[in-house]
Design a protein around this motif. Structure first.
Motif, short mmCIF file in Angstrom:
data_model
loop_
_atom_site.label_atom_id
_atom_site.label_comp_id
_atom_site.label_asym_id
_atom_site.label_seq_id
_atom_site.Cartn_x
_atom_site.Cartn_y
_atom_site.Cartn_z
N LYS B 7 0.85 -1.19 0.00
CA LYS B 7 0.00 0.00 0.00
C LYS B 7 0.88 1.24 0.00
CE LYS B 7 -4.17 -1.77 0.31
NZ LYS B 7 -3.74 -3.10 -0.09
N LYS B 8 0.35 2.27 -0.59
CA LYS B 8 1.07 3.53 -0.57
C LYS B 8 1.31 3.95 0.87
CE LYS B 8 -0.25 5.61 -4.90
NZ LYS B 8 -1.11 6.58 -5.56
N GLY B 9 2.52 4.36 1.14
CA GLY B 9 2.83 4.86 2.48
C GLY B 9 3.08 3.76 3.50
N SER B 10 3.01 2.50 3.08
CA SER B 10 3.21 1.44 4.05
C SER B 10 4.69 1.21 4.29
CB SER B 10 2.57 0.16 3.54
OG SER B 10 3.34 -0.35 2.47
N THR B 11 5.00 0.63 5.40
CA THR B 11 6.38 0.16 5.61
C THR B 11 6.34 -1.36 5.52
OG1 THR B 11 5.94 0.12 7.97
CG2 THR B 11 7.13 2.02 7.12
N ARG B 12 7.41 -1.92 5.10
CA ARG B 12 7.43 -3.37 5.02
C ARG B 12 8.86 -3.86 5.09
NH1 ARG B 12 8.34 -4.80 -0.44
NH2 ARG B 12 8.75 -2.90 -1.57
#
Lengths: 575, 187
Positions: B7-12
């Motif tokens: 997702k946009k803006g997600s961290t992973r």
């Protein structure tokens, strides 16, 4: 003695920067007129200028710098030349032999530091060996797969006198890389050419390093067989971009048709390229159905990344000559019908028009800027250098190169700051030619001090800056890969490039209206002197097509494709 | 196309395979490298191994031809067959390298290593150490009332076996030369 050895090696230009440990050599340079010395503004610039000189002439570039910081500043350029196989010879000063190891002023372990970034280097401790070593350094730099060499000369060795050894008497005996290919292997390749149904030539910088004769043979071979041809970034110009068998560059930002043809071919003929990771993409899905032949002068390039079915070790020119001779003698056979079908398939990929972009009449698109530059300079006696990043890929996509040695770019190392000094070197070698640097704003600033060199030596180099106020390629990756968190990929407080040009004593112009672009380019071309054209372009344009990291050739992203989630988790760790 | 939905803006996390897929097919090879005996040549060879991530199990070097100033470097290395081929090709690129021989594939060869082992002890242990040294044809090159220094020559495996036996008998320290190797036969 150093100057005599350089003259005997046919050197006419040296790029350098003086300092305490090379003053004796500079004193000799002062007292002669055969060798021109180009005073750069930073030693890195000297090495890149020598690379630009070497790449555009085919002759080794020569650099002269001082000890310590002079030598360490040259390291980036040396590594760049090693990765891109550019022949250069770097002379460094060193503290006197009796001071080595005492942490003397401006002392550095130059041979130790540069050992992994040269083909070979020497510390000369005895003046009587100096001239022979210089000749050996030129031999090593030019032979086999070309590359950088370095000679570290302590100051007392420079002052002392010794016997001069002319080039013909220098011992270079055992370093003689194999240039002739194995005839049996070449014959096997001819058989593969005769039976291939979906062949492709994949050529690289090795064709250009092999000399103009190799490019000529390649053109002859491609025309005679009718096989499609693609090239790496380093190999552009070996086959003319206007040729009808040309598919364009391949690789991460290569053309759709080139990458699809690589993926679906049944015979891949690698001529002087090295299966770089920017080319192959995901290794386990790289051209799965093809037999692969690999012509390379460097045995360590064979089977390094991709296992090939038929390795041929030798110089591209020699091998292509034998290949053509044997293929002609056996009756010039190719699978005509299959080849026609193959071309039909390729034409469908070409019809995708992967380089198309949405133009604008309000803001200059970088692709449009390069299309106009190409249009207005096509056919001119032209050399094009680049920095590294989006602009470099766009230049490779949108500019056409008809001859080898006309395209100067940092491929393997990807050195930002390469282009401006490279244009200095190329313009020194070709004073009457048009020499352009296609740059990004961020890369250009890395070695902008070399504008001073250009002004001092009246080099009319043209700096074509695609200014998006961003580190464009970094920004693109952050958008695609890091959730649009644009960490430190923009430049605030960029200089006013027009005023900067004036400050350096040359001319500049800023252009942001697409309607004025042609006029600006024409002014740049007409100006008799160094010129900086600051082209304000769309700030968020992405460079497509693109093979996302960790994906194979047939999973390219095209310009209008959705780019969210383009890169899988395993690709995320790749650069 | 994507393996993960980001997702946009997600961290992973970046998830990638750290296991070496080739761990099972490592081979051990002994390479003999003939080089010009000039300053820095050993650093070039070692730098190649460290710079490109190759393994060195053992390395010996000495000048073998005093008139021609040639040295022989014997390297024992491990890697997949492809990596071994790369090592040989990369060694061949070094300018002062004249010849690279893979003794493991070029027919039969002999390998020898020399070790010095200091064993200290008294009484039964001392007698047992001397008896075992005799079995291994090790020589005593230094002796005190409570210690011996043994000199032993043989394959690395034989020396491993000897030091394993000496450890409970009072092995204090040992020094090994690394492997020297030559091909068998007249050539």
């Amino acid at each position: 003695m150093v100057v005599q050895a350089l003259k005997d090696q046919g050197v006419d230009t040296v790029f350098g920067y003086p300092g305490g440990a090379v003053l004796p050599i500079y004193d000799e340079i002062f007292q002669q007129n055969d060798i021109r010395h180009v005073l750069v503004r930073h030693e890195q610039g000297a090495v890149h200028a020598a690379e630009g000189y070497a790449r555009s002439t085919g002759r080794p570039g020569v650099v002269l710098v001082t000890s310590g910081p002079g030598a360490t500043n040259a390291v980036t350029g040396l590594t760049d030349a090693l990765m891109d196989s550019i022949p250069i010879v770097v002379l460094t000063g060193q503290v006197p032999t009796f001071m080595i190891g005492t942490d003397g002023f401006q002392e550095a372990d130059t041979v130790g530091i540069t050992r992994p970034c040269t083909k070979h280097n020497w510390l000369v401790k005895d003046t009587s060996k100096l001239s022979e070593i210089i000749h050996q350094a030129f031999h090593v730099a030019k032979s086999g797969r070309p590359g950088p060499t370095l000679i570290d000369i302590p100051k007392d060795v420079q002052f002392a006198t010794g016997t001069y050894t002319p080039p013909a008497k220098a011992r270079v005996s055992h370093y003689q890389p194999q240039v002739k290919g194995d005839t049996a292997a070449i014959t096997r390749l001819v058989e593969m050419i005769e039976t291939a149904e979906r062949p492709i030539f994949y050529t690289g910088g090795g064709v250009i390093n092999s000399g103009p004769g190799a490019s000529q043979l390649l053109r002859e071979l491609v025309e005679a067989t009718g096989f499609p041809i693609t090239s790496t970034l380093m190999g552009l110009g070996a086959y003319p971009a206007s040729g009808d068998k040309w598919l364009g560059m391949l690789g991460m930002h290569g053309l759709y048709e080139a990458n699809m043809a690589m993926h679906d071919c049944d015979l891949m003929i690698n001529v002087g390229a090295r299966f770089d990771d920017r080319i192959t993409g995901r290794l386990d899905s790289f051209s799965p159905g093809s037999k692969k032949a690999h012509i390379d002068i460097d045995p360590s390039s064979i089977n390094k990344v991709i296992h090939v079915d038929l390795p041929i070790i030798g110089d591209v020119g020699h091998v292509l000559e034998d290949l053509l001779r044997i293929w002609k003698a056996r009756g010039r056979k190719v699978q005509k019908d299959a080849l026609a079908k193959w071309w039909t398939k390729i034409e469908k990929w070409q019809a995708v028009k992967c380089l198309s972009y949405t133009n604008s009449d309000k803001i200059i698109k970088p692709q449009y800027a390069l299309e106009r530059l190409e249009e207005l300079t096509r056919g001119m006696d032209r050399y094009v250098a680049t920095e590294v990043g989006q602009h470099q890929m766009w230049a490779a996509q949108f500019m056409g190169f008809e001859e080898p040695g006309r395209w100067l770019t940092s491929g393997g190392l990807g050195t930002m700051g390469y282009g401006l000094p490279a244009t200095v070197g190329a313009q020194m070698a070709h004073p009457d030619s048009l020499v352009i640097n296609v740059a990004g704003d961020a890369s250009w600033l890395m070695n902008m001090q070399e504008m001073g060199t250009a002004v001092q030596f009246r080099l009319p180099i043209k700096q074509f800056i695609l200014n998006n106020e961003r580190l464009g390629m970094v920004r693109q990756w952050q958008q695609l890969l890091h959730g649009e968190r644009y960490s430190h990929s923009w430049s605030e407080s960029l200089p006013d490039f027009v005023k900067l040009a004036e400050a350096f004593g040359c001319k500049g112009r800023m252009v942001k209206d697409p309607a004025e672009l042609d006029d600006a380019i024409k002014e740049m071309l007409a100006y008799d002197g160094p010129f900086i054209l600051d082209v304000l372009v769309e700030k968020h344009e992405n460079c497509f097509p693109m093979i996302p990291s960790g994906e194979p050739h047939n999973k390219m992203l095209l310009g209008d494709a959705s780019t969210d989630d383009a890169i899988g988790s395993s690709g995320a760790v790749l650069v | 196309m994507a393996a993960l939905n980001i997702k946009k803006g997600s961290t992973r996390k970046s998830a990638y395979e750290l296991r070496d897929p080739n761990a099972e097919i490592y081979e051990r090879h002994t390479l003999a490298v003939l080089v010009d005996n000039e300053a820095g040549v050993l650093a070039r060879v070692i730098g190649l191994f460290s710079g490109r991530g190759y393994n060195i199990e053992s390395l010996t070097v000495a000048e073998v031809d005093h008139t021609g100033h040639m040295s022989r470097i014997t390297i024992v290395t491990t890697g997949t067959p492809a990596v071994i081929e790369q090592i040989k090709a990369q060694l061949g690129r070094i300018v002062p390298v004249h010849e690279v021989h893979d003794l493991t594939v070029e027919g039969a060869s002999v390998e020898r290593e020399l070790a010095l082992c200091k064993v200290s002890g008294t009484g039964d242990k001392r007698v047992e150490a001397l008896r075992l040294a005799d079995i291994f044809r090790a020589n005593v090159v230094d002796s005190t009332l409570e210690s011996f220094v043994f000199e032993i020559t043989g394959t690395p495996e034989k020396i491993d076996a000897f030091t394993d036996l000496m450890r409970p008998l009072g092995l204090v320290e040992s020094a090994r030369t690394g492997v020297a190797a030559l091909s068998r036969g007249a050539q």
